[in-house]
Scaffold this active site. Structure first.
Site, short mmCIF file in Angstrom:
data_model
loop_
_atom_site.label_atom_id
_atom_site.label_comp_id
_atom_site.label_asym_id
_atom_site.label_seq_id
_atom_site.Cartn_x
_atom_site.Cartn_y
_atom_site.Cartn_z
N ASP A 1 2.16 19.66 -20.29
CA ASP A 1 1.60 18.78 -21.01
C ASP A 1 2.06 17.13 -21.14
O ASP A 1 2.08 18.10 -23.08
CB ASP A 1 -0.06 19.02 -21.50
CG ASP A 1 -0.80 17.58 -21.51
OD1 ASP A 1 -0.45 16.41 -21.75
OD2 ASP A 1 -1.72 17.33 -21.68
N LYS B 1 -0.35 7.07 -23.52
CA LYS B 1 0.62 7.70 -24.81
C LYS B 1 1.77 7.53 -24.67
O LYS B 1 2.03 5.97 -24.63
CB LYS B 1 0.17 9.11 -24.99
CG LYS B 1 -1.04 9.64 -25.43
CD LYS B 1 -1.97 9.55 -24.19
CE LYS B 1 -3.13 10.65 -24.56
NZ LYS B 1 -4.34 10.46 -23.16
N PHE C 1 -6.18 20.36 -24.02
CA PHE C 1 -6.81 18.95 -24.58
C PHE C 1 -8.06 19.61 -23.74
O PHE C 1 -7.89 19.88 -22.80
CB PHE C 1 -6.08 18.11 -23.96
CG PHE C 1 -6.87 17.06 -24.72
CD1 PHE C 1 -7.21 16.69 -25.83
CD2 PHE C 1 -7.16 15.93 -23.41
CE1 PHE C 1 -7.63 15.48 -26.05
CE2 PHE C 1 -8.04 14.79 -23.88
CZ PHE C 1 -8.34 14.22 -25.48
N ASP C 2 -9.23 18.39 -24.39
CA ASP C 2 -10.70 18.65 -23.75
C ASP C 2 -10.60 18.83 -22.49
O ASP C 2 -11.27 19.72 -21.24
CB ASP C 2 -11.37 17.93 -24.42
CG ASP C 2 -11.71 17.42 -26.06
OD1 ASP C 2 -10.61 17.77 -26.46
OD2 ASP C 2 -12.09 16.75 -26.18
N TYR D 1 1.31 -1.59 -0.03
CA TYR D 1 0.09 -0.07 0.13
C TYR D 1 1.07 1.41 0.17
O TYR D 1 0.36 2.08 -0.66
CB TYR D 1 -0.83 0.11 0.81
CG TYR D 1 -2.18 0.59 0.95
CD1 TYR D 1 -3.58 1.17 0.78
CD2 TYR D 1 -1.47 2.66 2.46
CE1 TYR D 1 -4.35 1.80 0.85
CE2 TYR D 1 -2.94 3.30 2.06
CZ TYR D 1 -3.56 3.72 1.04
OH TYR D 1 -4.75 4.17 1.14
N HIS E 1 -21.48 12.59 -28.06
CA HIS E 1 -20.89 12.47 -29.11
C HIS E 1 -20.43 11.20 -28.78
O HIS E 1 -20.57 9.89 -29.87
CB HIS E 1 -19.40 12.72 -29.70
CG HIS E 1 -19.01 12.87 -28.78
ND1 HIS E 1 -18.81 14.45 -28.05
CD2 HIS E 1 -17.45 12.54 -28.25
CE1 HIS E 1 -17.84 14.33 -27.12
NE2 HIS E 1 -16.94 13.18 -27.27
N ALA F 1 1.66 14.31 -22.54
CA ALA F 1 1.52 12.77 -23.31
C ALA F 1 2.25 12.67 -24.45
O ALA F 1 2.65 11.07 -24.59
CB ALA F 1 -0.30 12.84 -22.99
#
Ligand code: F0G
Length: 465
Positions: free
Chosen positions: A221, A264, A131-132, A78, A456, A223
């Site tokens: 960011d 990614k 990014f969204d 843990y 969507h 990614a």
């Protein structure tokens, strides 16, 4: 004798395959039936019914034999697990950032950072293009998420080498007017929302020089940091002879912290992290995360995930892999373009973006050309893509409720890492060539049902005419 042969034209994967998964080859009639049952929404397909799943490059990578071996030695304690120690050392070694906090994916790192910064109404977070999920996490605090993409981005056909850049003049102008409300600058590398386009080191450096004197922190960011670093190597003279690891290190040296979706460029199926220079900010994140992510040495991940990510972060910096990765994506994009279908130029790192609005000029935006082309790619070839147009990004007029179009009607074909072979790419290019001759026959779509937000994912459609 050393045979002096010309370089090969054929792209090869710099790996061999040890473990395989079957992909199903449905008939076109079967595909048409299952997509009709799914209300023509590709998100609602069973993935077993998809031959080439190009919905996303996120969490869909093939792990290496070394990563799978890491999975077996993952320690599930843990607190204070050696798997965390290896993960922490890998991130510190890569970034030079001291405080490493694992999270279960990128958006939870975003959530924690925005909360720890105590953003509120009236605050602004500027980005090259958020990014969204980053935007959603900023807006969730009441703050404003402001995108300042560079001018070259507006022309989808321009060959500018760094279309992911931030508009430095616009940044300086905004800060001259109002620097007090700006709490953070986020540079997303590569810039997913404008087509997976890279950001130059020059742009990161100059953005840093603008915000630093004002005390505004700059986060990256990351990614797709390795793809970005390799584009820098290929396109920015100063970095030609440098190893991609050094280039990445220099990018990190310019920032106050980094957020990563490790789904990614860490070859992870799940995971993310925050790496922060300032120990007090890191401590605020650690105190917050116990409520949602878990103890700060596992952050919602299993020890085995941390092992796999530590190894993935090393493997991604293999220049043979990156050469193949960017070349293969470019080859796919060139193939689609040669078939007469317009794509965003130059081809980005992780995906090819088709300009469906230009490819289907007879389908007006209200009838969703991106949707029409996505359906045809699935029904005809078995490719699952994603519409990035007025269905995903359209808005409503706040007064009249009237639907407004997105700036562009795109279809994204994202390439999972190490998953599909060059012969798969050749097959897709060949079949897209056949489809290209029939684009005039494609018809638009209308909604038969839609949810009030993020429509969507769940909407249902019907074909028109
Ligand atoms: N930042 C960027 C640049 C991303 O592309 C994504 C995810 C995230 C943050 C969020 O990370 O999914 O781990 O929570 N992009 C995926 C995509 C979903 O398909 O482009 P996450």
């Amino acid at each position: 004798m050393t045979p002096d042969l010309p370089p090969a034209k054929t792209i090869i994967e710099p790996f061999r395959i040890k473990s395989v998964e079957p992909i199903r080859l449905l008939s076109a009639a079967e595909r048409c039936r299952v997509l009709e049952e799914a209300g023509y929404n590709l998100f609602k397909l069973r993935s077993q019914d998809v031959t080439f799943d190009l919905l996303t490059d996120s969490g869909t990578s093939a792990m290496s034999a070394r990563q799978w071996a890491g999975i077996m030695v993952g320690d599930e304690s843990y607190a204070g697990s050696p798997s965390f120690q290896r993960f922490e050392a890998a991130v510190q070694g890569l970034t030079g950032l001291e405080n490493v906090i694992p999270t279960h994916q990128g958006r939870s790192a975003e959530f924690l950072l925005m909360q720890a910064l105590r953003l509120t109404k009236g605050d602004v977070v500027i980005g090259n293009t958020h990014f969204d999920t980053t935007r959603a996490n900023i807006e969730h605090t009441g703050a404003l998420a402001l995108d300042l993409p560079c001018q070259e981005t507006a022309d989808t056909q321009s060959e500018a080498p760094f279309k992911g850049n931030i508009d430095l003049d616009a940044l300086a102008r905004f800060l001259q007017k109002d620097s007090r409300s700006v709490r953070l600058l986020i540079m997303t590398v590569t810039n997913n929302s404008v087509g997976g386009q890279p950001v130059s080191m020059e742009n990161i450096r100059r953005a840093r020089r603008i915000v630093e004197p004002l005390g505004i922190p700059m986060f990256l960011d990351v990614a797709r940091f390795a793809e970005n670093a390799f584009f820098i190597k290929k396109r920015e003279k100063e970095f030609e002879g440098r190893h991609v690891r050094e280039i990445a290190r220099e990018m990190f040296s310019l920032c106050d912290g980094a957020l990563m979706s490790a789904k990614k460029d860490a070859f992870g199926n799940i995971g993310g992290f925050l790496a922060i220079r300032n120990p007090e900010l890191a401590e605020s994140v650690r105190s917050l995360m116990v409520i949602t992510e878990g103890f700060p040495t596992y952050g919602g991940l299993a020890g085995r995930d941390l092992e796999a990510l530590a190894i993935g972060l090393e493997e991604i910096l293999d220049e043979d892999y990156l050469t193949y990765r960017l070349r293969s994506t470019e080859y796919f994009g060139e193939g689609i373009r040669s078939a007469g279908i317009p794509v965003i130029r130059p081809i980005g790192g992780h995906a090819v973006y088709i300009d469906a609005g230009a490819a289907l000029p007879h389908v007006p935006w209200r009838e969703y050309p991106g949707q029409s082309l996505s359906v045809a790619l699935y029904n005809g070839i078995g490719i699952r893509s994603v519409e990035v147009g007025s269905i995903m990004l359209g808005s409503r007029d706040p007064v009249t409720g009237e639907e407004q179009p997105a700036p562009r009607e795109l279809v994204r074909l994202a390439i999972p890492r190490r998953v599909y072979t060059q012969s798969h790419v050749d097959y897709m290019v060949e079949m897209i060539g056949h489809l290209a001759k029939r684009l005039g026959e494609l018809r638009g779509y209308a909604f038969t049902w839609q949810a009030p937000v993020l429509r969507h994912f769940t909407a249902r459609f019907k074909p028109l005419g």
